[in-house]
Design an enzyme around this catalytic site. Structure first.
Site, PDB file in Angstrom:
ATOM      1  N   HIS A  72      11.479 -10.363  -4.253  1.00 44.33           N
ATOM      2  CA  HIS A  72      12.047 -10.924  -3.023  1.00 44.33           C
ATOM      3  C   HIS A  72      11.261 -12.173  -2.623  1.00 44.33           C
ATOM      4  O   HIS A  72      10.038 -12.136  -2.557  1.00 44.33           O
ATOM      5  CB  HIS A  72      11.986  -9.907  -1.881  1.00 44.33           C
ATOM      6  CG  HIS A  72      12.954  -8.771  -2.050  1.00 44.33           C
ATOM      7  ND1 HIS A  72      13.742  -8.305  -1.032  1.00 44.33           N
ATOM      8  CD2 HIS A  72      13.260  -8.014  -3.123  1.00 44.33           C
ATOM      9  CE1 HIS A  72      14.502  -7.307  -1.470  1.00 44.33           C
ATOM     10  NE2 HIS A  72      14.210  -7.114  -2.746  1.00 44.33           N
ATOM     11  N   TYR A 203      13.787  -6.435   9.082  1.00 42.62           N
ATOM     12  CA  TYR A 203      13.010  -5.771  10.138  1.00 42.62           C
ATOM     13  C   TYR A 203      13.641  -6.178  11.463  1.00 42.62           C
ATOM     14  O   TYR A 203      13.693  -7.365  11.767  1.00 42.62           O
ATOM     15  CB  TYR A 203      11.554  -6.251  10.141  1.00 42.62           C
ATOM     16  CG  TYR A 203      10.714  -5.823   8.953  1.00 42.62           C
ATOM     17  CD1 TYR A 203      10.753  -6.532   7.761  1.00 42.62           C
ATOM     18  CD2 TYR A 203       9.847  -4.730   9.050  1.00 42.62           C
ATOM     19  CE1 TYR A 203       9.948  -6.151   6.684  1.00 42.62           C
ATOM     20  CE2 TYR A 203       9.040  -4.354   7.982  1.00 42.62           C
ATOM     21  CZ  TYR A 203       9.106  -5.070   6.802  1.00 42.62           C
ATOM     22  OH  TYR A 203       8.319  -4.696   5.742  1.00 42.62           O
ATOM     23  N   PRO A 295       3.321   1.889   8.582  1.00 43.70           N
ATOM     24  CA  PRO A 295       3.965   1.266   7.419  1.00 43.70           C
ATOM     25  C   PRO A 295       4.684  -0.061   7.691  1.00 43.70           C
ATOM     26  O   PRO A 295       5.180  -0.690   6.749  1.00 43.70           O
ATOM     27  CB  PRO A 295       4.961   2.337   6.951  1.00 43.70           C
ATOM     28  CG  PRO A 295       5.163   3.230   8.123  1.00 43.70           C
ATOM     29  CD  PRO A 295       3.921   3.178   8.940  1.00 43.70           C
ATOM     30  N   LYS A 299       1.514  -2.263   3.917  1.00 49.46           N
ATOM     31  CA  LYS A 299       0.169  -2.555   3.411  1.00 49.46           C
ATOM     32  C   LYS A 299      -0.557  -1.367   2.762  1.00 49.46           C
ATOM     33  O   LYS A 299      -1.517  -1.569   2.010  1.00 49.46           O
ATOM     34  CB  LYS A 299      -0.718  -3.058   4.568  1.00 49.46           C
ATOM     35  CG  LYS A 299      -0.409  -4.452   5.023  1.00 49.46           C
ATOM     36  CD  LYS A 299      -0.997  -5.491   4.095  1.00 49.46           C
ATOM     37  CE  LYS A 299      -0.220  -6.782   4.082  1.00 49.46           C
ATOM     38  NZ  LYS A 299       0.862  -6.865   3.117  1.00 49.46           N
ATOM     39  N   TYR A 387       1.802 -10.878   4.727  1.00 51.85           N
ATOM     40  CA  TYR A 387       2.789  -9.968   4.146  1.00 51.85           C
ATOM     41  C   TYR A 387       2.684  -9.947   2.623  1.00 51.85           C
ATOM     42  O   TYR A 387       2.760  -8.889   1.989  1.00 51.85           O
ATOM     43  CB  TYR A 387       4.209 -10.391   4.580  1.00 51.85           C
ATOM     44  CG  TYR A 387       5.222  -9.310   4.330  1.00 51.85           C
ATOM     45  CD1 TYR A 387       5.461  -8.307   5.264  1.00 51.85           C
ATOM     46  CD2 TYR A 387       5.939  -9.264   3.130  1.00 51.85           C
ATOM     47  CE1 TYR A 387       6.366  -7.287   5.027  1.00 51.85           C
ATOM     48  CE2 TYR A 387       6.849  -8.253   2.877  1.00 51.85           C
ATOM     49  CZ  TYR A 387       7.063  -7.271   3.834  1.00 51.85           C
ATOM     50  OH  TYR A 387       7.961  -6.250   3.588  1.00 51.85           O
TER      51      TYR A 387
HETATM   52  P1  RFL Z   1      -2.316   9.181  -1.611  1.00 52.01           P
HETATM   53  O1  RFL Z   1      -1.104   8.519  -2.166  1.00 52.01           O
HETATM   54  O2  RFL Z   1      -2.158  10.036  -0.425  1.00 52.01           O
HETATM   55  O3  RFL Z   1      -2.968  10.020  -2.807  1.00 52.01           O
HETATM   56  C1  RFL Z   1      -3.999  10.945  -2.602  1.00 52.01           C
HETATM   57  C2  RFL Z   1      -3.858  12.048  -3.629  1.00 52.01           C
HETATM   58  O4  RFL Z   1      -4.959  12.953  -3.494  1.00 52.01           O
HETATM   59  C3  RFL Z   1      -4.473  14.269  -3.661  1.00 52.01           C
HETATM   60  N1  RFL Z   1      -5.414  15.223  -3.038  1.00 52.01           N
HETATM   61  C4  RFL Z   1      -6.259  16.027  -3.748  1.00 52.01           C
HETATM   62  N2  RFL Z   1      -6.464  16.161  -5.061  1.00 52.01           N
HETATM   63  C5  RFL Z   1      -7.380  17.086  -5.470  1.00 52.01           C
HETATM   64  N3  RFL Z   1      -8.100  17.871  -4.624  1.00 52.01           N
HETATM   65  C6  RFL Z   1      -7.900  17.757  -3.267  1.00 52.01           C
HETATM   66  N4  RFL Z   1      -8.594  18.528  -2.436  1.00 52.01           N
HETATM   67  C7  RFL Z   1      -6.958  16.802  -2.788  1.00 52.01           C
HETATM   68  N5  RFL Z   1      -6.530  16.425  -1.560  1.00 52.01           N
HETATM   69  C8  RFL Z   1      -5.595  15.478  -1.724  1.00 52.01           C
HETATM   70  C9  RFL Z   1      -3.116  14.237  -2.996  1.00 52.01           C
HETATM   71  O5  RFL Z   1      -2.273  15.284  -3.457  1.00 52.01           O
HETATM   72  C10 RFL Z   1      -2.596  12.857  -3.418  1.00 52.01           C
HETATM   73  O6  RFL Z   1      -1.828  12.906  -4.601  1.00 52.01           O
HETATM   74  O7  RFL Z   1      -3.459   8.135  -1.250  1.00 52.01           O
HETATM   75  P2  RFL Z   1      -3.833   6.711  -1.900  1.00 52.01           P
HETATM   76  O8  RFL Z   1      -3.967   6.814  -3.387  1.00 52.01           O
HETATM   77  O9  RFL Z   1      -4.955   6.208  -1.087  1.00 52.01           O
HETATM   78  O10 RFL Z   1      -2.535   5.794  -1.663  1.00 52.01           O
HETATM   79  C11 RFL Z   1      -2.132   5.439  -0.366  1.00 52.01           C
HETATM   80  C12 RFL Z   1      -0.606   5.225  -0.328  1.00 52.01           C
HETATM   81  O11 RFL Z   1       0.027   6.345  -0.898  1.00 52.01           O
HETATM   82  C13 RFL Z   1      -0.103   4.980   1.095  1.00 52.01           C
HETATM   83  O12 RFL Z   1      -0.982   4.133   1.788  1.00 52.01           O
HETATM   84  C14 RFL Z   1       1.308   4.335   1.110  1.00 52.01           C
HETATM   85  O13 RFL Z   1       2.285   5.222   0.641  1.00 52.01           O
HETATM   86  C15 RFL Z   1       1.645   3.871   2.515  1.00 52.01           C
HETATM   87  N6  RFL Z   1       2.998   3.295   2.631  1.00 52.01           N
HETATM   88  C16 RFL Z   1       3.273   2.003   2.203  1.00 52.01           C
HETATM   89  N7  RFL Z   1       2.309   1.275   1.612  1.00 52.01           N
HETATM   90  C17 RFL Z   1       2.603   0.036   1.116  1.00 52.01           C
HETATM   91  O14 RFL Z   1       1.711  -0.634   0.584  1.00 52.01           O
HETATM   92  N8  RFL Z   1       3.877  -0.508   1.172  1.00 52.01           N
HETATM   93  C18 RFL Z   1       4.895   0.171   1.752  1.00 52.01           C
HETATM   94  O15 RFL Z   1       6.025  -0.315   1.726  1.00 52.01           O
HETATM   95  C19 RFL Z   1       4.614   1.456   2.325  1.00 52.01           C
HETATM   96  N9  RFL Z   1       5.580   2.173   2.883  1.00 52.01           N
HETATM   97  C20 RFL Z   1       4.024   4.056   3.172  1.00 52.01           C
HETATM   98  C21 RFL Z   1       5.321   3.462   3.299  1.00 52.01           C
HETATM   99  C22 RFL Z   1       3.822   5.367   3.572  1.00 52.01           C
HETATM  100  C23 RFL Z   1       4.872   6.073   4.095  1.00 52.01           C
HETATM  101  N10 RFL Z   1       4.605   7.414   4.465  1.00 52.01           N
HETATM  102  C24 RFL Z   1       5.350   8.475   3.949  1.00 52.01           C
HETATM  103  C25 RFL Z   1       3.399   7.708   5.179  1.00 52.01           C
HETATM  104  C26 RFL Z   1       6.374   4.155   3.830  1.00 52.01           C
HETATM  105  C27 RFL Z   1       6.150   5.464   4.251  1.00 52.01           C
HETATM  106  C28 RFL Z   1       7.323   6.175   4.867  1.00 52.01           C
HETATM  107  C1  PHB Z   2      10.023   0.903   1.960  1.00 52.96           C
HETATM  108  O1  PHB Z   2      10.871   0.357   1.211  1.00 52.96           O
HETATM  109  O2  PHB Z   2       9.794   2.122   1.906  1.00 52.96           O
HETATM  110  C2  PHB Z   2       9.273   0.095   2.937  1.00 52.96           C
HETATM  111  C3  PHB Z   2       9.429  -1.288   2.937  1.00 52.96           C
HETATM  112  C4  PHB Z   2       8.736  -2.061   3.866  1.00 52.96           C
HETATM  113  C5  PHB Z   2       7.903  -1.436   4.768  1.00 52.96           C
HETATM  114  C6  PHB Z   2       7.725  -0.061   4.754  1.00 52.96           C
HETATM  115  C7  PHB Z   2       8.426   0.707   3.837  1.00 52.96           C
HETATM  116  O3  PHB Z   2       7.254  -2.194   5.694  1.00 52.96           O
END
Ligand code: RFL
Ligand code: PHB
Length: 393
Positions: A72, A203, A295, A299, A387
């Site tokens: 994008h 957004y 989110p 980031k 961004y």
């Molecule tokens: P994770 O992905 O939570 O992974 C941690 C892993 O550790 C495991 N774990 C254990 N394993 C062994 N022993 C234990 N005792 C343990 N306890 C936990 C867990 O099962 C898991 O698999 O952390 P990590 O690697 O730091 O990654 C972070 C990202 O996953 C998170 O920040 C993003 O998903 C946030 N996020 C977004 N980030 C972006 O950069 N761009 C986005 O567009 C974006 N959109 C989002 C998001 C998060 C969302 N939610 C659901 C909170 C959109 C949403 C809706």
């Molecule tokens: C997504 O596609 O899940 C998404 C995109 C942008 C955001 C957060 C989540 O800021």
């Protein structure tokens, strides 16, 4: 079992770290409490910053992303039923973002690591960390949740175990400071089997609150609306959800939103959180274990990868040249980027959501902020630079 680096968590932080360490000739084992299937099927982030896209390619992981992901050039901001295109590539000297879902990134990281002899142990239980204040830290765990107790002895332990994992909690409470902000709204997210309605992410801040139109593939769309974080998803029929998307994404120029069957829906709370420092003794914490962003700025995943890029470089210097100064600076270097991402995510969140606790004055300020992005190149460049991903210090 003995290994140079023991990593807890097979999320983006843990798996990128395992790849980066492998490239530097450093041995690592990843312990993960969930099953491979669960890790690969959990729907979370969608947006990769430009340098994460480059990193995937450098690691030999770019092939499917380049084929199935979507580049994008910009995003659309919407308020007062009118849209404004933010030309991110034009404002940042050609940098672009990639929409490629987190679970697809994880599938690529896992498959590639296992195919090259890497060890990822899924479904472990009872993970606990000890000895981080000495030279011989260790991780105790049980295979298949409740198998016999096993130990990984290592030089360094990395807690890449998300917000609820044991990593951060192992740092003595007296030796860490935690900074929190909880927002009075959450996001209701859906996956809908429908064609795209718009060529880029939208957004929007309308009367009823925030909405985000994102995508997963030409047939599957990811969308969010602001809601009460304590609401029950059972209160949201598909009809009510679509009604809100129409209200919040509607414009006066005849555009229409394409509906389709909702195949998944759920509510998440929004919070900001930072733990300082991100290290204690021989334990290093990375990603969501150390910090959370709402989110709205996309980031979280990117910041998790940024941490482990810094950590992998420091560990590589430790093993290559015996230098520990980069390891000693790990937390300070990461936190400079972390706080800028916290600031940006807070700015996007407060600017784009309707907060009933705010005065009319503050709500009008948010529309002034949005209009500044439309009319001031400096404001637009600032949003675009953040961004697409800030340069590394
Ligand atoms: P994770 O992905 O939570 O992974 C941690 C892993 O550790 C495991 N774990 C254990 N394993 C062994 N022993 C234990 N005792 C343990 N306890 C936990 C867990 O099962 C898991 O698999 O952390 P990590 O690697 O730091 O990654 C972070 C990202 O996953 C998170 O920040 C993003 O998903 C946030 N996020 C977004 N980030 C972006 O950069 N761009 C986005 O567009 C974006 N959109 C989002 C998001 C998060 C969302 N939610 C659901 C909170 C959109 C949403 C809706
Ligand atoms: C997504 O596609 O899940 C998404 C995109 C942008 C955001 C957060 C989540 O800021």
């Amino acid at each position: 079992m003995r290994v140079q680096v023991g990593i807890i968590g097979a999320g983006p932080a843990g798996l990128f770290l395992a790849h980066l360490l492998h490239r530097a000739g450093i041995g690592a084992v990843v312990l993960e409490s969930r099953s491979r299937h669960e890790v690969e099927e959990t729907v979370r982030a969608g947006v990769l910053e430009h340098w994460v896209v480059e990193l995937m390619q450098q690691l030999g992981l770019g092939e499917r992303m380049l084929r199935e992901g979507h580049v994008h050039d910009g995003i659309t901001l919407q308020w007062n039923r009118a849209r404004h295109h933010l030309d991110i590539a034009g404002l940042t000297g050609g940098k672009r973002i990639m929409v490629y879902p987190q679970q697809e990134v994880l599938k690529d990281l896992i498959a590639h690591r296992l195919a090259h002899g890497g060890e990822i142990i899924f479904e472990v239980g009872g993970t606990s960390i000890r000895g981080i204040d000495g030279d011989h830290p260790a991780i105790d765990f049980r295979r298949d949740g409740n198998g016999p107790a096993e130990t990984i002895e290592c030089d360094y332990v990395v807690g890449a175990d998300g917000f609820h994992g044991p990593g951060r909690q192992t740092i003595p409470a007296a030796r860490r400071s935690e900074y929190h902000k909880v927002y009075p709204f959450g996001w209701l997210g859906i996956l809908a089997r429908a064609p795209r309605s718009w060529h880029e992410l939208i957004y929007t801040h309308q009367q009823d609150g925030f909405a985000l139109l994102s995508t997963r593939s030409p047939e599957l769309q990811r969308m969010y609306i602001q809601c009460d974080p304590n609401d029950d998803i059972a209160n949201w029929s598909d009809g009510r959800i679509w009604e809100q998307f129409h209200a919040r994404l509607g414009t006066d120029d005849g555009w229409s939103l394409t509906e389709g069957p909702i195949v998944q829906k759920g509510i998440i709370p929004l919070r900001s959180f930072v733990c300082e420092p991100m290290q204690f003794g021989r334990l290093y914490i990375a990603g969501d274990a150390a910090h959370i962003v709402p989110p709205t700025g996309a980031k979280g995943l990117n910041l998790a990868v940024a941490d482990v890029v810094v950590l992998a470089r420091a560990l590589a210097e430790r093993y290559r040249a015996g230098r520990v100064d980069l390891l000693e600076r790990y937390s300070a270097v990461c936190l400079r980027r972390v706080w800028k991402a916290e600031r940006f995510s807070w700015y996007m969140t407060t600017m784009l959501h309707r907060n009933e606790n705010e005065s009319d004055f503050e709500q009008r300020i948010h529309f002034a902020d949005l209009d500044l992005v439309r009319t001031s190149r400096a404001s637009a460049v600032s949003l675009a630079e953040n961004y697409v991903g800030l340069p590394f210090d």
